[in-house]
Design a protein around this motif. Structure first.
Motif, PDB file in Angstrom:
ATOM      1  N   VAL A  96       0.841  -1.200   0.000  1.00  0.00           N
ATOM      2  CA  VAL A  96       0.000   0.000   0.000  1.00  0.00           C
ATOM      3  C   VAL A  96       0.871   1.242   0.000  1.00  0.00           C
ATOM      4  O   VAL A  96       0.648   2.195  -0.754  1.00  0.00           O
ATOM      5  CB  VAL A  96      -0.949   0.001   1.215  1.00  0.00           C
ATOM      6  CG1 VAL A  96      -1.668   1.345   1.337  1.00  0.00           C
ATOM      7  CG2 VAL A  96      -1.966  -1.122   1.098  1.00  0.00           C
ATOM      8  N   HIS A  97       1.910   1.247   0.847  1.00  0.00           N
ATOM      9  CA  HIS A  97       2.803   2.403   0.936  1.00  0.00           C
ATOM     10  C   HIS A  97       3.581   2.639  -0.354  1.00  0.00           C
ATOM     11  O   HIS A  97       4.109   3.736  -0.562  1.00  0.00           O
ATOM     12  CB  HIS A  97       3.783   2.223   2.094  1.00  0.00           C
ATOM     13  CG  HIS A  97       3.192   2.576   3.423  1.00  0.00           C
ATOM     14  ND1 HIS A  97       3.742   2.187   4.616  1.00  0.00           N
ATOM     15  CD2 HIS A  97       2.082   3.279   3.750  1.00  0.00           C
ATOM     16  CE1 HIS A  97       3.001   2.634   5.617  1.00  0.00           C
ATOM     17  NE2 HIS A  97       1.987   3.299   5.109  1.00  0.00           N
ATOM     18  N   ASP A  98       3.660   1.639  -1.201  1.00  0.00           N
ATOM     19  CA  ASP A  98       4.358   1.817  -2.471  1.00  0.00           C
ATOM     20  C   ASP A  98       3.667   2.869  -3.330  1.00  0.00           C
ATOM     21  O   ASP A  98       4.316   3.543  -4.140  1.00  0.00           O
ATOM     22  CB  ASP A  98       4.415   0.485  -3.215  1.00  0.00           C
ATOM     23  CG  ASP A  98       5.252   0.568  -4.473  1.00  0.00           C
ATOM     24  OD1 ASP A  98       6.430   0.961  -4.371  1.00  0.00           O
ATOM     25  OD2 ASP A  98       4.720   0.243  -5.558  1.00  0.00           O
ATOM     26  N   ARG A  99       2.354   3.029  -3.150  1.00  0.00           N
ATOM     27  CA  ARG A  99       1.611   4.012  -3.927  1.00  0.00           C
ATOM     28  C   ARG A  99       0.938   5.077  -3.069  1.00  0.00           C
ATOM     29  O   ARG A  99       0.571   6.137  -3.577  1.00  0.00           O
ATOM     30  CB  ARG A  99       0.508   3.312  -4.748  1.00  0.00           C
ATOM     31  CG  ARG A  99       0.974   2.222  -5.671  1.00  0.00           C
ATOM     32  CD  ARG A  99       1.691   2.745  -6.869  1.00  0.00           C
ATOM     33  NE  ARG A  99       0.922   3.740  -7.603  1.00  0.00           N
ATOM     34  CZ  ARG A  99       1.314   4.269  -8.753  1.00  0.00           C
ATOM     35  NH1 ARG A  99       2.458   3.890  -9.287  1.00  0.00           N
ATOM     36  NH2 ARG A  99       0.579   5.182  -9.363  1.00  0.00           N
ATOM     37  N   LEU A 100       0.762   4.798  -1.766  1.00  0.00           N
ATOM     38  CA  LEU A 100      -0.058   5.675  -0.931  1.00  0.00           C
ATOM     39  C   LEU A 100       0.503   5.725   0.485  1.00  0.00           C
ATOM     40  O   LEU A 100       0.500   4.703   1.180  1.00  0.00           O
ATOM     41  CB  LEU A 100      -1.497   5.153  -0.902  1.00  0.00           C
ATOM     42  CG  LEU A 100      -2.493   5.896  -0.027  1.00  0.00           C
ATOM     43  CD1 LEU A 100      -2.815   7.252  -0.638  1.00  0.00           C
ATOM     44  CD2 LEU A 100      -3.762   5.079   0.136  1.00  0.00           C
ATOM     45  N   PRO A 101       0.986   6.887   0.955  1.00  0.00           N
ATOM     46  CA  PRO A 101       1.554   6.953   2.299  1.00  0.00           C
ATOM     47  C   PRO A 101       0.513   7.063   3.403  1.00  0.00           C
ATOM     48  O   PRO A 101       0.823   6.820   4.569  1.00  0.00           O
ATOM     49  CB  PRO A 101       2.423   8.220   2.252  1.00  0.00           C
ATOM     50  CG  PRO A 101       1.778   9.073   1.218  1.00  0.00           C
ATOM     51  CD  PRO A 101       1.198   8.137   0.198  1.00  0.00           C
ATOM     52  N   PHE A 102      -0.727   7.414   3.064  1.00  0.00           N
ATOM     53  CA  PHE A 102      -1.764   7.635   4.090  1.00  0.00           C
ATOM     54  C   PHE A 102      -2.696   6.426   4.184  1.00  0.00           C
ATOM     55  O   PHE A 102      -3.892   6.507   3.873  1.00  0.00           O
ATOM     56  CB  PHE A 102      -2.555   8.906   3.775  1.00  0.00           C
ATOM     57  CG  PHE A 102      -1.710  10.144   3.764  1.00  0.00           C
ATOM     58  CD1 PHE A 102      -1.268  10.714   4.934  1.00  0.00           C
ATOM     59  CD2 PHE A 102      -1.345  10.733   2.564  1.00  0.00           C
ATOM     60  CE1 PHE A 102      -0.478  11.858   4.922  1.00  0.00           C
ATOM     61  CE2 PHE A 102      -0.560  11.869   2.537  1.00  0.00           C
ATOM     62  CZ  PHE A 102      -0.120  12.430   3.725  1.00  0.00           C
ATOM     63  N   ALA A 103      -2.142   5.321   4.634  1.00  0.00           N
ATOM     64  CA  ALA A 103      -2.929   4.095   4.702  1.00  0.00           C
ATOM     65  C   ALA A 103      -4.029   4.182   5.751  1.00  0.00           C
ATOM     66  O   ALA A 103      -5.168   3.769   5.511  1.00  0.00           O
ATOM     67  CB  ALA A 103      -2.005   2.907   5.011  1.00  0.00           C
ATOM     68  N   ALA A 104      -3.712   4.718   6.938  1.00  0.00           N
ATOM     69  CA  ALA A 104      -4.709   4.802   8.005  1.00  0.00           C
ATOM     70  C   ALA A 104      -5.816   5.778   7.638  1.00  0.00           C
ATOM     71  O   ALA A 104      -7.003   5.512   7.877  1.00  0.00           O
ATOM     72  CB  ALA A 104      -4.034   5.222   9.312  1.00  0.00           C
ATOM     73  N   PHE A 105      -5.447   6.918   7.074  1.00  0.00           N
ATOM     74  CA  PHE A 105      -6.457   7.912   6.706  1.00  0.00           C
ATOM     75  C   PHE A 105      -7.377   7.373   5.611  1.00  0.00           C
ATOM     76  O   PHE A 105      -8.603   7.456   5.715  1.00  0.00           O
ATOM     77  CB  PHE A 105      -5.778   9.198   6.249  1.00  0.00           C
ATOM     78  CG  PHE A 105      -6.740  10.255   5.803  1.00  0.00           C
ATOM     79  CD1 PHE A 105      -7.414  11.033   6.724  1.00  0.00           C
ATOM     80  CD2 PHE A 105      -6.977  10.470   4.452  1.00  0.00           C
ATOM     81  CE1 PHE A 105      -8.319  12.002   6.318  1.00  0.00           C
ATOM     82  CE2 PHE A 105      -7.876  11.437   4.040  1.00  0.00           C
ATOM     83  CZ  PHE A 105      -8.550  12.212   4.966  1.00  0.00           C
ATOM     84  N   CYS A 106      -6.789   6.825   4.546  1.00  0.00           N
ATOM     85  CA  CYS A 106      -7.605   6.342   3.435  1.00  0.00           C
ATOM     86  C   CYS A 106      -8.351   5.058   3.788  1.00  0.00           C
ATOM     87  O   CYS A 106      -9.301   4.694   3.098  1.00  0.00           O
ATOM     88  CB  CYS A 106      -6.733   6.135   2.197  1.00  0.00           C
ATOM     89  SG  CYS A 106      -6.161   7.694   1.480  1.00  0.00           S
TER      90      CYS A 106
END
Length: 359
Positions: A96-106
């Motif tokens: 997930v972090h490979d494309r999106l740093p805001f995993a908890a928010f999203c």
């Protein structure tokens, strides 16, 4: 022709695969010596060769699944769900972090267009992709494993200053750090996070969840300097003198636009961002009695739902748009109505009346 077949372009595959044998058959059947037609045929073969080389040069292009194509960040949804199914939560979070740093928010506040395109809709209901992302972030962050550094030793690292530590600035800093840059974040607030940290509704994104996303970004050797406003505490010339080689502006739009004729806060007029910020920081505005929220977007809906939680007795959302055309996500509007908030759509505000010092 075979390349087109492999890529799923069957009509183009049939055309190119049949062109050469048909042309050769035509030549053999009508051969009567060299003619202008043979020059045209050779030109056609040359075009086929050129187009084939051009198509091959593009390389293999993997087709995206409907859910991945619908995601604004193009998250590899099928693979991270497969990792979760296999019990490999940390690897799923890394994907997930490979494309999106805001995993908890999203995992909590995303409008999840991926679920609207999920193929499981054909069988009754989509996979709960957003909820799975929330599960991945909660378990992954609880392990407190710092992200690995991707910077090679001895390689020159570009120094970059990012002004603004909200979602845009943090996302840019995360990407730059992964590319090997030495990043410093500057923000007027004392802590990073922007609207997620200072104005996010607690029911939508708990404080600790938002902090976890930010902490993971900063652990990529991203420096943060808070309490520094551009133009007041430093200038572009100061950035240049400190040796930065690049600058990225991500200052956001934190200034609210007040409606003509609206009064001061002591008269009961509040802008939504200030209202949400005060509630987030534990110093909520007075919300006793009736409250009208003007606007039909997601911020207006959040303000109305926060007001209900703060004790407002009667909350009405007033907007110009019809119920179907409201900018807020339909699911958010439905949740607001379920909590007792009234929606007064297709309505314009003519004037404000102040009596005894209150609107």
């Amino acid at each position: 022709g075979l390349g087109h077949f492999y890529a799923g372009r069957y009509a183009a595959g049939v055309f190119w695969a049949s062109l050469i044998p048909l042309s050769l058959g035509l030549v053999l059947n009508v051969w009567s010596g060299l003619t202008v037609g043979h020059a045209v045929l050779l030109a056609g073969f040359g075009l086929v060769y050129y187009l084939a080389r051009l198509d091959a040069g593009r390389g293999y292009k993997e087709k995206l699944t409907p859910c991945q194509a619908a995601c604004p960040s193009l998250l590899n949804v099928p693979d991270y769900i497969a990792l979760v199914r296999g019990g490999r939560v940390l690897e799923a979070l890394a994907l997930v972090h490979d494309r999106l740093p805001f995993a908890a928010f999203c995992g909590r506040a995303c409008h999840h267009p991926c679920e609207q395109k999920c193929v499981r809709n054909e069988f009754g209901a989509p996979i709960s992709i957003m909820a799975i992302k929330r599960y991945v972030s909660d378990l992954g962050y609880a392990a407190r494993i710092a992200p690995s550094s991707e910077v090679s030793e001895g390689v020159h690292s570009l120094r970059v200053a990012v002004i603004g530590a909200g979602p845009a600035g943090l996302s840019a800093a995360n990407t730059l750090a992964r590319l090997g840059c030495r990043v410093t974040l500057y923000d007027a607030n004392e802590e990073p996070g922007g609207m997620i940290r200072y104005a996010g509704a607690e029911f939508r994104i708990p404080f600790e969840a938002g902090v976890a996303d930010v902490r993971t970004i900063l652990e990529r050797d991203v420096r943060f300097e808070g309490g520094k406003r551009l133009g007041r505490d430093f200038t572009f010339a100061d950035i240049e003198r400190q040796g930065y080689e690049a600058l990225l502006l991500a200052v956001g739009t934190g200034e609210s636009i007040r409606l003509p004729g609206s009064g001061a806060e002591k008269e009961g007029f509040h802008d939504a961002l200030a209202f949400l910020t005060s509630a987030r920081l534990g110093n909520p505005c007075r919300t006793n009695g009736k409250l009208a929220v003007i606007g039909g977007g997601n911020v207006a809906i959040d303000a109305a739902r926060v007001a209900i939680r703060l004790g407002a007795q009667d909350v009405t959302v007033v907007c110009l748009e019809s119920r179907e055309a409201m900018p807020a996500f339909p699911r958010e509007v439905e949740d607001a109505i379920a909590e007792g908030i009234r929606i007064l759509s297709s309505t314009a505000i003519k004037k404000f009346t102040v009596r005894d010092g209150r609107v």
